[in-house]
Design a protein around this motif. Structure first.
Motif, short mmCIF file in Angstrom:
data_model
loop_
_atom_site.label_atom_id
_atom_site.label_comp_id
_atom_site.label_asym_id
_atom_site.label_seq_id
_atom_site.Cartn_x
_atom_site.Cartn_y
_atom_site.Cartn_z
N LEU A 55 6.09 -81.57 38.40
CA LEU A 55 6.56 -80.64 39.44
C LEU A 55 8.02 -80.27 39.19
CD1 LEU A 55 6.24 -79.14 42.13
CD2 LEU A 55 6.81 -81.29 43.29
N ALA A 56 8.84 -81.27 38.94
CA ALA A 56 10.25 -81.02 38.68
C ALA A 56 10.44 -80.16 37.43
CB ALA A 56 11.00 -82.34 38.54
N GLY A 57 9.67 -80.47 36.37
CA GLY A 57 9.78 -79.70 35.14
C GLY A 57 9.40 -78.24 35.34
N GLY A 58 8.33 -77.99 36.07
CA GLY A 58 7.89 -76.61 36.31
C GLY A 58 8.92 -75.82 37.10
N LEU A 59 9.49 -76.44 38.13
CA LEU A 59 10.47 -75.73 38.96
C LEU A 59 11.76 -75.44 38.17
CD1 LEU A 59 10.04 -77.65 42.34
CD2 LEU A 59 9.16 -75.39 41.74
N VAL A 60 12.18 -76.38 37.34
CA VAL A 60 13.38 -76.17 36.53
C VAL A 60 13.16 -75.02 35.55
CG1 VAL A 60 14.82 -77.16 34.72
CG2 VAL A 60 14.27 -78.51 36.74
N ILE A 61 12.01 -74.99 34.89
CA ILE A 61 11.72 -73.92 33.94
C ILE A 61 11.69 -72.56 34.64
CG2 ILE A 61 9.93 -72.97 32.43
CD1 ILE A 61 9.23 -75.86 31.69
N ALA A 62 11.06 -72.51 35.82
CA ALA A 62 11.00 -71.26 36.56
C ALA A 62 12.40 -70.80 36.96
CB ALA A 62 10.13 -71.42 37.81
N GLY A 63 13.25 -71.75 37.36
CA GLY A 63 14.61 -71.41 37.73
C GLY A 63 15.41 -70.86 36.56
N LEU A 64 15.11 -71.34 35.36
CA LEU A 64 15.81 -70.84 34.17
C LEU A 64 15.41 -69.40 33.85
CD1 LEU A 64 15.62 -73.99 31.84
CD2 LEU A 64 17.62 -73.12 33.09
N VAL A 65 14.19 -69.02 34.24
CA VAL A 65 13.74 -67.63 34.00
C VAL A 65 14.43 -66.69 34.98
CG1 VAL A 65 11.77 -66.05 34.07
CG2 VAL A 65 11.52 -68.32 33.04
N SER A 66 14.31 -66.98 36.27
CA SER A 66 14.97 -66.16 37.30
C SER A 66 14.81 -66.82 38.66
CB SER A 66 14.39 -64.74 37.34
OG SER A 66 13.07 -64.75 37.86
N GLY A 67 15.71 -66.50 39.55
CA GLY A 67 15.61 -67.00 40.91
C GLY A 67 14.38 -66.45 41.61
N ALA A 68 14.02 -65.20 41.26
CA ALA A 68 12.85 -64.57 41.89
C ALA A 68 11.57 -65.31 41.49
CB ALA A 68 12.76 -63.10 41.48
N LEU A 69 11.47 -65.69 40.21
CA LEU A 69 10.28 -66.44 39.78
C LEU A 69 10.24 -67.80 40.45
CD1 LEU A 69 7.77 -66.63 38.02
CD2 LEU A 69 9.20 -67.58 36.20
N LEU A 70 11.39 -68.46 40.56
CA LEU A 70 11.44 -69.77 41.24
C LEU A 70 10.98 -69.63 42.69
CD1 LEU A 70 12.15 -72.75 41.36
CD2 LEU A 70 14.53 -72.10 41.83
N SER A 71 11.42 -68.58 43.37
CA SER A 71 11.00 -68.35 44.76
C SER A 71 9.50 -68.13 44.85
CB SER A 71 11.75 -67.14 45.33
OG SER A 71 13.14 -67.37 45.34
N THR A 72 8.97 -67.35 43.88
CA THR A 72 7.52 -67.10 43.87
C THR A 72 6.75 -68.38 43.63
OG1 THR A 72 7.96 -64.90 42.96
CG2 THR A 72 5.70 -65.69 42.86
N LEU A 73 7.25 -69.20 42.71
CA LEU A 73 6.58 -70.47 42.41
C LEU A 73 6.65 -71.42 43.60
CD1 LEU A 73 5.05 -72.18 40.41
CD2 LEU A 73 7.20 -72.84 39.35
N LEU A 74 7.78 -71.42 44.31
CA LEU A 74 7.89 -72.25 45.51
C LEU A 74 6.93 -71.78 46.59
CD1 LEU A 74 11.78 -72.74 45.72
CD2 LEU A 74 10.06 -74.52 45.30
N CYS A 75 6.77 -70.46 46.69
CA CYS A 75 5.80 -69.91 47.64
C CYS A 75 4.39 -70.37 47.28
CB CYS A 75 5.89 -68.39 47.66
SG CYS A 75 4.73 -67.60 48.79
N TYR A 76 4.08 -70.32 45.98
CA TYR A 76 2.77 -70.80 45.50
C TYR A 76 2.61 -72.28 45.84
CZ TYR A 76 -0.65 -72.55 42.12
OH TYR A 76 -1.72 -73.18 41.54
N LEU A 77 3.67 -73.06 45.65
CA LEU A 77 3.60 -74.50 45.91
C LEU A 77 3.36 -74.77 47.40
CD1 LEU A 77 3.91 -77.39 44.87
CD2 LEU A 77 6.38 -77.18 45.23
N VAL A 78 4.04 -74.04 48.26
CA VAL A 78 3.87 -74.21 49.70
C VAL A 78 2.43 -73.87 50.12
CG1 VAL A 78 4.51 -73.33 51.97
CG2 VAL A 78 6.29 -73.87 50.29
N LEU A 79 1.93 -72.75 49.61
CA LEU A 79 0.58 -72.32 49.99
C LEU A 79 -0.49 -73.27 49.44
CD1 LEU A 79 0.83 -68.43 49.55
CD2 LEU A 79 0.83 -69.76 51.67
#
Length: 513
Positions: free
Chosen positions: A310-334
Motif C-alpha cells: 500500500l505504501a509503495g503504491g501511494l508513493v509511486i502515484a505521488g511521484l507521477v502527480s498529485g492528481a493521480l495520488l488523489s484518484t488512487l486515494l479515492c479508489y482506496l477509500v471506495l
C-alpha cells in the motif's frame, strides 16, 4: 502436512527430559509405553496452522472498527486480559468448525485417542476459544488455557501442565516458545518446527513423531497477491486509446507507472479482503484453498506485506502527480468501503464494482493528462455493471447446483436469479446502445477516419457479452468475468477484434467499395 516416523516412536520412555545440575537427564524411575503417557497438545500453529488470537482480532475489528481504539488500553493491562477482551468481543462470531486444522496431525491424535491415550489441550489462547475447539473436535479429556489472569505460555504453561497432568507427559508443539515445556516432558511431538528448534529438542527429548507444517512458497504469495488480477488495470490504458494518444510514448510510460501503482494498492486491498473474508472463503468450495483461508501464509505476514505494498503504491502515484495520488486515494477509500461494508448489500456491491472499474479508466486519463468523454463514462458504467452481475449470477448458479440457497457474507439468494438475469443482460444491451449513439455522435464522425468500422466492433461486442451470459447460465464462468474475458481464447479474440477495429477506425481511412 506429512508425518515422519522416528526411531523412538514406539519405544519406552525411560527418562524425563529435565536435566540435572550437570546437564544430564534424571531418571523418573518409570519405563512406560508411549500411549500410557498423556499427550499435551498446543493449539495455535500445532493443532491448527493459524493464529486464533489474530483471527479473533480480525473478526472483532471487522464487526466493530472502533475496537482499534480500545486495543492499546487492553494491551497495557497484560496479554491475558487482552486475549480475554478480544475473545469476548469476537467470540460470538467464532466457529471452531471453520478453522483450518492440520489434518495429518489430527488423524494421528484420533488414532492415539482410539488406543486409549489421554489427550490434553494446553494453549495460550483464551479459554473461551480453547473450549470451543475442544467441543468441536471431541478429542480432549482436559483443557488448559489462558483465563484473563494467567497467560498460559512458556513456563506458565509448563507449570500448569505439571500441576494438572503431572509427570511424565509428552508435548506436541511448534515453536521455540515451547522449549521450556519440552525440556520438562518425557517425549516430544514436533509439528512444523524449524530445524534449529528440532535440533534443540532432540538434545533433550525423545521424539515420538514429527510432522511438517504448511510453508509459504513463492507460488502461495503470488496467489495471495493475486497478480493475475493486475490484468484488470489494463483499463488505465483505455483513455490513451480513445484520446488518440497511442503514438505518444511519454504518455504510455506514465500510464505504465500508474498501472504499477494501482496494481500494488490493489494487491494490498486483496490481502485485506481475504483476511476479512476468512470464514466465507472457508465455506466456499474453491476459495477455501486460498493462502490465508488455508493458513498456507500467516495472517500477520499478510498484514505486513499489505501495508508495504500500500505504501509503495501511494508513493509511486505521488511521484507521477498529485492528481493521480488523489484518484488512487479515492479508489482506496471506495474499495475499502466495499470490503468493510458495501459488499454485504444486494445490488449496492455490484454498483460499487462498476464504479471501481470506471475509476480505473478515469485514473488512466488523469495519468496521461487526457480527457474522457461522457460516452466512455456511460458505456463503462453499464458494461461493468453487467459484468459485476455476471460474477454474482455465476456464484449463485454454482451455489444452486451445490444445493445451497444463500451466499455467505453477501445478501444474495438463489431465488434472486430471475431478477438478476434480465438486469445484467439489460445493462449489457444498454452499453451497446450507448456505443451506437457514440458512433453516430458528431465528434466521432469528425475525429475518426473510418467511424463506420465501429459498427463492426459493436456487432462483435454483442456476440462477446451474450456469450458471457450463456457461459454463466451453463456454470462455465470464472468467478471473475474480467479475468475470464482476458484469458479465455474466444473472449480474447473478440476483445482483440474490437480493439483492432477501433484503432483502424481511428487512424485508417477505409471507404466502402
Amino acid at each position: 502436512m506429512n508425518v515422519v516416523q522416528t526411531p523412538h516412536a514406539t519405544g519406552l520412555y525411560a527418562r524425563s527430559c529435565e536435566p540435572d545440575a550437570e546437564g544430564r537427564s534424571k531418571d523418573d524411575g518409570l519405563a512406560t509405553t508411549r500411549r500410557s503417557v498423556p499427550l499435551v497438545v498446543d493449539l495455535d500453529g500445532t493443532l491448527t496452522p493459524t493464529d486464533t488470537l489474530v483471527e479473533l482480532l480480525i473478526k472483532a475489528v471487522k464487526h466493530d472498527p472502533a475496537i482499534l481504539l480500545k486495543i492499546p488500553l487492553w494491551l497495557i493491562k497484560g496479554r491475558a486480559p487482552f486475549k480475554q477482551f478480544i475473545a469476548q468481543q469476537a467470540g460470538i462470531h467464532f466457529d471452531a468448525a471453520t478453522l483450518p486444522y492440520n489434518q495429518v496431525f489430527l488423524d494421528y491424535l484420533r488414532e492415539e485417542k482410539a488406543q486409549g491415550r489421554l489427550l490434553i489441550l494446553a494453549t495460550a489462547a483464551d479459554s473461551r476459544i480453547a473450549n470451543s475447539v475442544a467441543a468441536h473436535l471431541g478429542l480432549f479429556d482436559t483443557v488448559l488455557a489462558s483465563d484473563g489472569t494467567h497467560n498460559l505460555k512458556g513456563d506458565n504453561k509448563r507449570l500448569m501442565i505439571e500441576r494438572t497432568v503431572g509427570r511424565p507427559f509428552a508435548y506436541a508443539g511448534d515453536h521455540a516458545a515451547d522449549l521450556p515445556i519440552w525440556k520438562s516432558a518425557a517425549a516430544a511431538v514436533l509439528v512444523g518446527v524449524s530445524p534449529q528448534v528440532e535440533r534443540t529438542v532432540r538434545e533433550h527429548c525423545v521424539v515420538e513423531q514429527t510432522f511438517t507444517g504448511p510453508s509459504a512458497s513463492m507460488k502461495s504469495w503470488l496467489r495471495a497477491l493475486r497478480m493475475h488480477q493486475w490484468i484488470k488495470n489494463i483499463l488505465l490504458f483505455v483513455p490513451v486509446l480513445t484520446a488518440f494518444s497511442l503514438p505518444d510514448l511519454q504518455k504510455l510510460v506514465t500510464v505504465g507507472v500508474a498501472f504499477l501503482a494501482f496494481s500494488l494498492v490493489a494487491s494490498a486491498t486483496y490481502i485485506v479482503n481475504d483476511l476479512l473474508d476468512l470464514d466465507s472463503d472457508r465455506a466456499h468450495p474453491r476459495k477455501r484453498s486460498r493462502p490465508f483461508a488455508s493458513a498456507e501464509i500467516g495472517l500477520v505476514d499478510g498484514a505486513v506485506i499489505s501495508l508495504v505494498m500500500l505504501a509503495g503504491g501511494l508513493v509511486i502515484a505521488g511521484l507521477v502527480s498529485g492528481a493521480l495520488l488523489s484518484t488512487l486515494l479515492c479508489y482506496l477509500v471506495l474499495t475499502s468501503a466495499y470490503t468493510w461494508l458495501l459488499k454485504r448489500y444486494v445490488l449496492i456491491d455490484v454498483l460499487m464494482l462498476s464504479v471501481l472499474y470506471t475509476l480505473r479508466i478515469l485514473a488512466g486519463a488523469v495519468a496521461a493528462n487526457v480527457s474522457i468523454s461522457s460516452w466512455l463514462a456511460a458505456f463503462s458504467l453499464f458494461i461493468f455493471f453487467s459484468l459485476a452481475l455476471v460474477k454474482r449470477c455465476s456464484e449463485l448458479v454454482s451455489l444452486s447446483r451445490a444445493g445451497g440457497g444463500m451466499t455467505k457474507g453477501r445478501d444474495y439468494h438463489v431465488s434472486d436469479l430471475p431478477v438478476l438475469w434480465p438486469l445484467g443482460i439489460g445493462a449489457a444491451l444498454s452499453a451497446i446502445v450507448v456505443f451506437g449513439l457514440f458512433i453516430n455522435a458528431h465528434e466521432t464522425q469528425v475525429r475518426y477516419e473510418s467511424p463506420h468500422l465501429l459498427w463492426g466492433a459493436a456487432v462483435v461486442m454483442i456476440y462477446w457479452i451474450s456469450r458471457l451470459w450463456i457461459k454463466t447460465g451453463r456454470a462455465e464462468m470464472h468467478d471473475d468475468p474480467i479475468i475470464y474475458s482476458l484469458t479465455n481464447f474466444n473472449s480474447l479474440i473478440c476483445i482483440t477484434v474490437i480493439v483492432g477495429l477501433t484503432m483502424i477506425a481511428q487512424f485508417v481511412p477505409v471507404g466502402f467499395p
